[in-house]
Design an enzyme around this catalytic site. Sequence first.
Site, PDB file in Angstrom:
ATOM      1  N   CYS A  87       0.828  -1.213   0.000  1.00  0.00           N
ATOM      2  CA  CYS A  87       0.000   0.000   0.000  1.00  0.00           C
ATOM      3  C   CYS A  87       0.862   1.263   0.000  1.00  0.00           C
ATOM      4  O   CYS A  87       0.955   1.963   1.000  1.00  0.00           O
ATOM      5  CB  CYS A  87      -0.936  -0.004   1.208  1.00  0.00           C
ATOM      6  SG  CYS A  87      -2.320   1.139   1.041  1.00  0.00           S
TER       7      CYS A  87
ATOM      8  N   HIS B 213       1.751   3.944  -3.488  1.00  0.00           N
ATOM      9  CA  HIS B 213       0.951   4.767  -4.397  1.00  0.00           C
ATOM     10  C   HIS B 213      -0.159   3.961  -5.077  1.00  0.00           C
ATOM     11  O   HIS B 213      -1.333   4.315  -4.999  1.00  0.00           O
ATOM     12  CB  HIS B 213       1.853   5.423  -5.440  1.00  0.00           C
ATOM     13  CG  HIS B 213       2.955   6.216  -4.829  1.00  0.00           C
ATOM     14  ND1 HIS B 213       2.721   7.179  -3.879  1.00  0.00           N
ATOM     15  CD2 HIS B 213       4.295   6.183  -5.009  1.00  0.00           C
ATOM     16  CE1 HIS B 213       3.877   7.710  -3.511  1.00  0.00           C
ATOM     17  NE2 HIS B 213       4.840   7.118  -4.169  1.00  0.00           N
TER      18      HIS B 213
ATOM     19  N   CYS C 149       9.773  10.613  -3.929  1.00  0.00           N
ATOM     20  CA  CYS C 149      10.347  11.667  -4.765  1.00  0.00           C
ATOM     21  C   CYS C 149      10.682  12.911  -3.945  1.00  0.00           C
ATOM     22  O   CYS C 149      11.423  13.786  -4.406  1.00  0.00           O
ATOM     23  CB  CYS C 149       9.385  12.035  -5.887  1.00  0.00           C
ATOM     24  SG  CYS C 149       7.747  12.538  -5.315  1.00  0.00           S
TER      25      CYS C 149
END
EC number: 1.6.3.4
Length: 446
Positions: free
Chosen positions: A8, A10, A42
């Site tokens: 779980c 993205h 990111c």
Amino acid sequence: MKVVVVGCTHAGTSAVKSILANHPEAEVTVYERNDNISFLSCGIALYVGGVVKNAADLFYSNPEELASLGATVKMEHNVEEINVDDKTVTAKNLQTGATETVSYDKLVMTTGSWPIIPPIPGIDAENILLCKNYSQANVIIEKAKDAKRVVVVGGGYIGIELVEAFVESGKQVTLVDGLDRILNKYLDKPFTDVLEKELVDRGVNLALGENVQQFVADEQGKVAKVITPSQEFEADMVIMCVGFRPNTELLKDKVDMLPNGAIEVNEYMQTSNPDIFAAGDSAVVHYNPSQTKNYIPLATNAVRQGMLVGRNLTEQKLAYRGTQGTSGLYLFGWKIGSTGVTKESAKLNGLDVEATVFEDNYRPEFMPTTEKVLMELVYEKGTQRIVGGQLMSKYDITQSANTLSLAVQNKMTVEDLAISDFFFQPHFDRPWNYLNLLAQAALENM
């Protein structure tokens, strides 16, 4: 209908929300081995560089939210076995050691990916770190406090963004990459030449075309040197950023996969077993430039595929439109966008292409200021079909990469783009938008 979701981040978060929105009657059980969900990896470089002050801000969902929507969320549970014949999942509670087995009608594999760890001698030395999840981000932050010399191995997006973060925080930085250019997958040479000069001007030691042969530790077991065929670099900390591989061992030999382990799916996210769905970094994508299956682990692909799982769980309703691998980067003031193939990567994707490089101001010269935009358009010989593009400027032109992405997805030609309708307002662009001019330059080169 019983649905089990394995993993779980993205794709998993997106899938759970979509399943419950489209099938509120479904009994959804989520297994996640970590103690958090939806971490935006990111943002690790932003956290390391101090742009983001609190790593907790890099989460966009949490187990409580999914539970409030109706899911049963089992954190710190590691799935150990999937029996596709009996349609059961066996998971271990990492806190208590207890195991449980549950049945499913539909299984969703959103197990993501894990950094590739090359079998390099000495790689087990202390302070050789990975960069993927929340706990690793915190370790990097903590170790960086005492590190003066940092070596980043891998010149892709994550590696380059970490280089910038460490430079901004005053470290001595070396970047090692086996390829002869940074960002090789995303940008062609006219762009990487500019960025490599920027890195060197900022004091970064570039070791390109060099593979790490060995890590050497000191007497305390901490990494001290990085050795390549022609050089050696002193290091207090090493970050490995050499790519990712899918976490799909649980379904090995049970569904069709690519050689790297990425699960093959159809346009409705179904695997070769119609009751098993896969999405995100564990799955393949349809790569529109080459019209082939590919492995492109991006959060944007993950959230789209996860949403489609929920839409198509019981019947095929909404087909995946594929991806161009569109991405953006900010590096030392440069704003960069890329979509589709580069001229160099086109051959690897079986495409025969031409490329036109063009530079122009983004808005009229009579305005108080303007900035140059360096652009490239990649297109098939003969058909003129646009298959890729890149842009770079000190001005934020990155949304134009999305425009080029649509051009690739919709199989537009160079002629189409050359005369496409874009607005004109002197604050923002010229009577001919720079994308029009790029395509017109390509026509002149044909």
